[in-house]
Design a protein around this motif. Sequence first.
Motif, PDB file in Angstrom:
ATOM      1  N   GLY A 212      40.637  35.173  30.839  1.00 47.29           N
ATOM      2  CA  GLY A 212      41.665  34.192  31.157  1.00 47.29           C
ATOM      3  C   GLY A 212      42.638  33.965  30.006  1.00 47.29           C
ATOM      4  O   GLY A 212      42.369  34.338  28.856  1.00 47.29           O
ATOM      5  N   LEU A 213      43.738  33.319  30.312  1.00 45.29           N
ATOM      6  CA  LEU A 213      44.778  33.082  29.317  1.00 45.29           C
ATOM      7  C   LEU A 213      44.266  32.263  28.141  1.00 45.29           C
ATOM      8  O   LEU A 213      44.651  32.498  26.992  1.00 45.29           O
ATOM      9  CB  LEU A 213      45.958  32.359  29.980  1.00 45.29           C
ATOM     10  CG  LEU A 213      47.208  32.162  29.136  1.00 45.29           C
ATOM     11  CD1 LEU A 213      47.810  33.507  28.738  1.00 45.29           C
ATOM     12  CD2 LEU A 213      48.228  31.315  29.886  1.00 45.29           C
ATOM     13  N   GLU A 250      43.056  42.350  29.448  1.00 46.38           N
ATOM     14  CA  GLU A 250      43.387  41.138  30.190  1.00 46.38           C
ATOM     15  C   GLU A 250      43.613  39.959  29.251  1.00 46.38           C
ATOM     16  O   GLU A 250      42.685  39.476  28.605  1.00 46.38           O
ATOM     17  CB  GLU A 250      42.276  40.799  31.191  1.00 46.38           C
ATOM     18  CG  GLU A 250      42.159  41.795  32.341  1.00 46.38           C
ATOM     19  CD  GLU A 250      41.126  41.373  33.356  1.00 46.38           C
ATOM     20  OE1 GLU A 250      40.848  40.151  33.464  1.00 46.38           O
ATOM     21  OE2 GLU A 250      40.593  42.247  34.050  1.00 46.38           O
ATOM     22  N   ASN A 251      44.861  39.514  29.165  1.00 43.93           N
ATOM     23  CA  ASN A 251      45.234  38.360  28.345  1.00 43.93           C
ATOM     24  C   ASN A 251      44.743  38.486  26.910  1.00 43.93           C
ATOM     25  O   ASN A 251      44.332  37.497  26.287  1.00 43.93           O
ATOM     26  CB  ASN A 251      44.707  37.073  28.982  1.00 43.93           C
ATOM     27  CG  ASN A 251      45.441  36.724  30.257  1.00 43.93           C
ATOM     28  OD1 ASN A 251      46.655  36.603  30.276  1.00 43.93           O
ATOM     29  ND2 ASN A 251      44.693  36.590  31.347  1.00 43.93           N
ATOM     30  N   SER A 253      45.823  38.785  23.290  1.00 44.54           N
ATOM     31  CA  SER A 253      47.033  38.480  22.530  1.00 44.54           C
ATOM     32  C   SER A 253      46.693  38.308  21.057  1.00 44.54           C
ATOM     33  O   SER A 253      45.525  38.166  20.678  1.00 44.54           O
ATOM     34  CB  SER A 253      47.698  37.211  23.076  1.00 44.54           C
ATOM     35  OG  SER A 253      46.769  36.141  23.122  1.00 44.54           O
ATOM     36  N   GLU A 285      56.336  41.266  33.216  1.00 41.52           N
ATOM     37  CA  GLU A 285      55.727  40.237  32.385  1.00 41.52           C
ATOM     38  C   GLU A 285      54.531  40.785  31.596  1.00 41.52           C
ATOM     39  O   GLU A 285      53.858  41.727  32.024  1.00 41.52           O
ATOM     40  CB  GLU A 285      55.275  39.062  33.254  1.00 41.52           C
ATOM     41  CG  GLU A 285      56.412  38.379  33.997  1.00 41.52           C
ATOM     42  CD  GLU A 285      55.924  37.255  34.883  1.00 41.52           C
ATOM     43  OE1 GLU A 285      54.687  37.065  34.967  1.00 41.52           O
ATOM     44  OE2 GLU A 285      56.760  36.564  35.485  1.00 41.52           O
ATOM     45  N   GLU A 286      54.268  40.150  30.454  1.00 43.35           N
ATOM     46  CA  GLU A 286      53.174  40.580  29.587  1.00 43.35           C
ATOM     47  C   GLU A 286      51.836  40.528  30.317  1.00 43.35           C
ATOM     48  O   GLU A 286      50.994  41.420  30.165  1.00 43.35           O
ATOM     49  CB  GLU A 286      53.111  39.693  28.335  1.00 43.35           C
ATOM     50  CG  GLU A 286      54.306  39.813  27.407  1.00 43.35           C
ATOM     51  CD  GLU A 286      54.342  41.159  26.700  1.00 43.35           C
ATOM     52  OE1 GLU A 286      53.271  41.745  26.495  1.00 43.35           O
ATOM     53  OE2 GLU A 286      55.443  41.615  26.350  1.00 43.35           O
ATOM     54  N   HIS A 287      51.629  39.476  31.096  1.00 47.00           N
ATOM     55  CA  HIS A 287      50.360  39.337  31.809  1.00 47.00           C
ATOM     56  C   HIS A 287      50.157  40.488  32.789  1.00 47.00           C
ATOM     57  O   HIS A 287      49.050  41.027  32.916  1.00 47.00           O
ATOM     58  CB  HIS A 287      50.313  38.008  32.557  1.00 47.00           C
ATOM     59  CG  HIS A 287      49.134  37.853  33.466  1.00 47.00           C
ATOM     60  ND1 HIS A 287      47.835  37.831  32.993  1.00 47.00           N
ATOM     61  CD2 HIS A 287      49.049  37.747  34.817  1.00 47.00           C
ATOM     62  CE1 HIS A 287      47.004  37.704  34.014  1.00 47.00           C
ATOM     63  NE2 HIS A 287      47.714  37.660  35.128  1.00 47.00           N
ATOM     64  N   VAL A 288      51.226  40.876  33.481  1.00 45.23           N
ATOM     65  CA  VAL A 288      51.131  41.983  34.427  1.00 45.23           C
ATOM     66  C   VAL A 288      50.817  43.282  33.683  1.00 45.23           C
ATOM     67  O   VAL A 288      49.980  44.076  34.115  1.00 45.23           O
ATOM     68  CB  VAL A 288      52.431  42.119  35.238  1.00 45.23           C
ATOM     69  CG1 VAL A 288      52.421  43.389  36.082  1.00 45.23           C
ATOM     70  CG2 VAL A 288      52.639  40.895  36.122  1.00 45.23           C
ATOM     71  N   GLN A 289      51.487  43.497  32.562  1.00 50.69           N
ATOM     72  CA  GLN A 289      51.214  44.691  31.757  1.00 50.69           C
ATOM     73  C   GLN A 289      49.746  44.776  31.385  1.00 50.69           C
ATOM     74  O   GLN A 289      49.141  45.846  31.427  1.00 50.69           O
ATOM     75  CB  GLN A 289      52.051  44.656  30.478  1.00 50.69           C
ATOM     76  CG  GLN A 289      53.536  44.795  30.689  1.00 50.69           C
ATOM     77  CD  GLN A 289      54.310  44.578  29.410  1.00 50.69           C
ATOM     78  OE1 GLN A 289      55.533  44.487  29.424  1.00 50.69           O
ATOM     79  NE2 GLN A 289      53.614  44.496  28.300  1.00 50.69           N
ATOM     80  N   SER A 290      49.173  43.642  31.003  1.00 48.15           N
ATOM     81  CA  SER A 290      47.777  43.649  30.547  1.00 48.15           C
ATOM     82  C   SER A 290      46.824  44.052  31.658  1.00 48.15           C
ATOM     83  O   SER A 290      45.753  44.607  31.398  1.00 48.15           O
ATOM     84  CB  SER A 290      47.403  42.273  29.991  1.00 48.15           C
ATOM     85  OG  SER A 290      47.217  41.306  31.021  1.00 48.15           O
ATOM     86  N   LEU A 291      47.205  43.787  32.915  1.00 46.74           N
ATOM     87  CA  LEU A 291      46.362  44.147  34.049  1.00 46.74           C
ATOM     88  C   LEU A 291      46.564  45.595  34.495  1.00 46.74           C
ATOM     89  O   LEU A 291      45.790  46.106  35.294  1.00 46.74           O
ATOM     90  CB  LEU A 291      46.642  43.209  35.226  1.00 46.74           C
ATOM     91  CG  LEU A 291      46.278  41.736  35.022  1.00 46.74           C
ATOM     92  CD1 LEU A 291      46.763  40.910  36.208  1.00 46.74           C
ATOM     93  CD2 LEU A 291      44.777  41.568  34.835  1.00 46.74           C
TER      94      LEU A 291
END
Length: 306
Positions: A212-213, A250-251, A253, A285-291
């Motif tokens: 999760g974030l 996933e998330n 950072s 978006e960064e979140h989409v990239q991570s997935l």
Amino acid sequence: MKLFRAKSRQYEMIGVEFTDEGVALAHIERVAGQPPRLVHAEFIPCEAGVAVARLREKLSSLNLKARQVTVLMPREGYQLLLGEAPKVPAEQRNEALRWKVKDLVSFPVADAVIDSFLLNESCSRGGVPMAYVTVAPRKDVAQVVADVKDAGLEMVAIDIPELALARLVDNSMDTTRPVALVHLVAGGGTLVMVKSGELYLARNFKLDYNGGLLDDIPTEPLMLELQRSLDYFERQLRQAPASQILLCGENVSADKISEDLQAGMGGRIGLLDLIAVVSKSPDIEEHVQSLCMRALGAALREEAVS
């Protein structure tokens, strides 16, 4: 096995990964003399039973039907094993390995699809070369082929996540000195070691990380898993220490890389820089990239493109 380098022409490739949570999609365009461009990346949340239909709908809305695709085998759909390569001609190696690994897989090996690649000769033991072998039930491979056809895509290759991740490293930096990439997802991760454009080591592990974030990366358990892998790479495969350890997933950072983790890994740890891998559309978006990291690695595959 060389990870796949750029060819001097223009083409597109889509990478697709089916997971328990949905479908990851990455669309790459290449033009000679330019870095690959990530045109679109998206994770489509859905249940497995409707994943193909949802992917087909999305491809239609993006006008991407009938494009070439590299699809990833689901993680639970194959086993990746490391062992001594049989002393047979290259064209006979896969069949010889079929019977060599028959007691190591959880399904009848006679009805399995086998593929393999040799590790660099510097990893040999007593002059005997080492090889990775991928073993998958034929019915699972056939299902992947059928799913791609039903989605309206032209399949050019079935890949595995470990090679897709290694390709991200090889496309982003100089690997003359070994580089480790750690991809974290909810519940675990994958570590790959790449040196001189070749995959030397791949290892999956469990980790109490929720993805999760706001979820922290558990520092001590991750350091233990990293040290196990790095020790094996250095001692058993007799290789130089990793020059860098890159994290993604996933998330994942920069603020989640603690001072203790940095100190424990000798200051070698950082984030995978996606900008070093591809140029990309600003609306991704960064979140989409991570997935979509593994789907992106699949889309960067070039060997199978005709």
